[in-house]
Enzyme design. Structure first.
Site, mmCIF file in Angstrom:
data_model
loop_
_atom_site.group_PDB
_atom_site.id
_atom_site.type_symbol
_atom_site.label_atom_id
_atom_site.label_comp_id
_atom_site.label_asym_id
_atom_site.label_seq_id
_atom_site.Cartn_x
_atom_site.Cartn_y
_atom_site.Cartn_z
ATOM 1 N N GLY A 102 12.161 76.513 22.553
ATOM 2 C CA GLY A 102 12.763 76.740 23.862
ATOM 3 C C GLY A 102 13.066 75.398 24.483
ATOM 4 N N LEU A 141 7.523 72.381 11.214
ATOM 5 C CA LEU A 141 7.340 73.562 10.364
ATOM 6 C C LEU A 141 6.239 74.446 10.939
ATOM 7 C CD1 LEU A 141 7.630 72.399 6.624
ATOM 8 C CD2 LEU A 141 9.283 73.674 8.003
ATOM 9 N N THR A 184 23.669 68.773 31.328
ATOM 10 C CA THR A 184 24.808 69.552 30.819
ATOM 11 C C THR A 184 24.274 70.929 30.423
ATOM 12 O OG1 THR A 184 24.422 68.561 28.632
ATOM 13 C CG2 THR A 184 26.165 67.595 29.965
ATOM 14 N N CYS A 187 16.932 71.873 25.877
ATOM 15 C CA CYS A 187 17.832 71.196 24.926
ATOM 16 C C CYS A 187 18.198 72.032 23.706
ATOM 17 C CB CYS A 187 17.205 69.883 24.490
ATOM 18 S SG CYS A 187 16.825 68.817 25.891
#
Ligand code: UGA
Length: 436
Positions: free
Chosen positions: A259, A252, A87, A262
């Site tokens: 990137g 952290l 998607t 998702c």
């Protein structure tokens, strides 16, 4: 009788799911419209890199339980059909492109037997499952639809599929839940938590989880900006706040940001959907999360300019890493590759190294210079940039490469190299979020 499964869409998620379900003893047929991909998978070859998945795939193909085809009619015996298609972000908006999900369900409908369950695993905007359920009630009323979001991380795909930290199933009735419990029985008996939800909540769990992770990374990158302004050190700050168990020390790691296929597109699609729902105010902060993330790429380019000056045309920059993270060959929305392309556009001569990502990067940006060999990539460079944290880069002995480069300057875009070691070898060491 053991259930029969189908997996529609054999990319990263689908190929992993199909091989893992076969390893649990199910007969699985994977369907994809890409004939080349199907031919490779049917032959036991993985079309992408994922640690240990190649061996699992080859092993499962040999058992005869796992097969791949481009022919949708091959799914007609299956009881459960997992939708694992992509998607991606739409080309003209922030929203997710649902073409592949819609087409998968449409193509599946004629082959669904009575009692079959279509189970969405793809990440979709909330409301998609309800709409698909409605669509199926017309085209295949004998079948049901459920949603079972996937949380696997690239690099840990098998682990996250067979030993996930939770299973979430969105269902509208008890039967769908009990069939899915039958599929996941080995995981449930190993103690994996099971969460039953309604369809919209199941869809939302996935985007909420990715939004939280993206926010955590942008939070620490925002702290890096403040540390740079105030003369602090973000790595020490992250370590210190991470000891608080309510905060935790994972995700952290300050640097050039997130990137991949998702996190970036999921937070954008979530905002686009919230806007449609009239709930955009609630997700306004995600705009800032996205902006902080993209700013990290510019900040590292600013450091390059501080070191080399505004005119980059005379300089050779060696870039270590092009994938969006290590142990993957995925370069989708990779910060490292984006930075390489931007430096090249600014006139620098850029040479890119990566243990697995060179060919996928070359397909997208054929005009960048690539080097398979680490030594070749750094030879005669004026500046070295560590942009993807492959473990081989941490193993580099700076004194052994000093004679290869023109200038001993390194920028650590991931805050993971040993600063003392590089400095002791005479290198100028720069990083994001630390002024020293
Ligand atoms: C992410 C989620 O972690 C998975 O749970 C989810 O299933 C998956 O997306 C998905 O939606 O399919 P993935 O894209 O494989 O998994 O990668 P992550 O490990 O989340 O890393 C994402 C990016 O964040 C990478 O570019 C990484 O370098 C960066 N990152 C991660 C940081 O910059 N700092 C950190 O502390 C952690």
């Amino acid at each position: 009788m053991k259930l029969k499964l189908s997996v529609i869409g054999c990319g990263y998620l689908g190929a992993t799911h199909a091989a893992c379900m076969s390893s649990l003893g199910f007969t699985v047929v994977g369907v994809d419209t890409d004939a080349n991909k199907v031919a490779m998978l049917a032959n036991g070859e993985l079309p992408f890199y994922e640690p240990e998945l190649d061996a699992l795939l080859a092993q499962e193909i040999k058992t005869g339980r796992l097969s791949f085809t481009t022919d949708f009619s091959a799914v007609q015996d299956a009881d459960v059909h997992f939708i694992c298609v992509g998607t991606p972000q739409s080309s003209n908006s922030l929203a997710a492109d649902l073409t592949y999900v819609n087409s998968a369900v449409t193509q599946l409908a004629p082959y669904l037997k009575a009692g079959a369950i279509v189970v969405g695993k793809s990440t979709v905007p909330v409301g998609t499952a309800d709409a698909l359920r409605e669509q199926l009630s017309l085209s295949a009323p004998q079948a049901d639809l459920a949603w079972n979001p996937e949380f696997l991380r690239e690099g840990f795909a098998i682990e996250d599929t067979l030993r996930p930290n939770r299973l979430v199933v969105g269902v509208t009735n008890d039967r769908a839940e009990s069939v899915l419990k039958e599929v996941y029985e080995p995981l449930l008996s190993a103690g994996v938590p099971w969460i039953r939800a309604d369809l919209p909540t199941a869809e939302l769990v996935k985007v909420a989880a990715n939004s939280f992770l993206a926010t955590k990374i942008s939070f620490i990158n925002a702290m890096a900006e403040v540390c740079e302004a105030a003369g602090g050190d973000v790595t020490v700050l992250a370590q210190a706040i991470g000891y608080d168990p309510r905060i935790g020390n994972k995700f952290l790691q300050a640097g050039i940001g997130f990137g991949g296929g998702c996190l970036p597109k999921d937070i954008r699609a979530f905002m686009a959907r919230a806007e449609e729902l009239g709930a955009m105010q609630a997700l306004e902060f995600l705009r800032e999360v996205d902006a902080i993330n993209l700013r990290a790429r510019q900040r590292v380019i600013d450091v390059v300019r501080e070191e080399l000056g505004e005119d980059l045309t005379k300089f050779r920059i060696a870039i270590l890493g092009t994938t969006f993270k290590p142990d993957s060959d995925d370069v989708r929305d990779s910060p490292a590759l984006d930075i390489a392309v931007q430096l090249r556009a600014a006139g620098a001569s850029v040479v890119v190294h990566d243990p697995k990502g060179i060919e996928p990067a070359r397909k997208r940006f054929p005009n960048l210079e690539y080097a398979q060999d680490l030594t070749v990539s750094i030879k005669d460079s004026n500046l070295l940039m560590h942009l993807t944290e492959w473990k081989e880069y941490r193993a580099i002995d700076p004194s052994s490469i000093s004679h290869l480069v023109k200038d001993k300057i390194i920028i650590d875009g991931r805050n993971l190299l040993d600063r003392q070691l590089w400095r002791a070898a005479g290198w100028k060491f720069r990083a994001l979020g630390r002024t020293d």
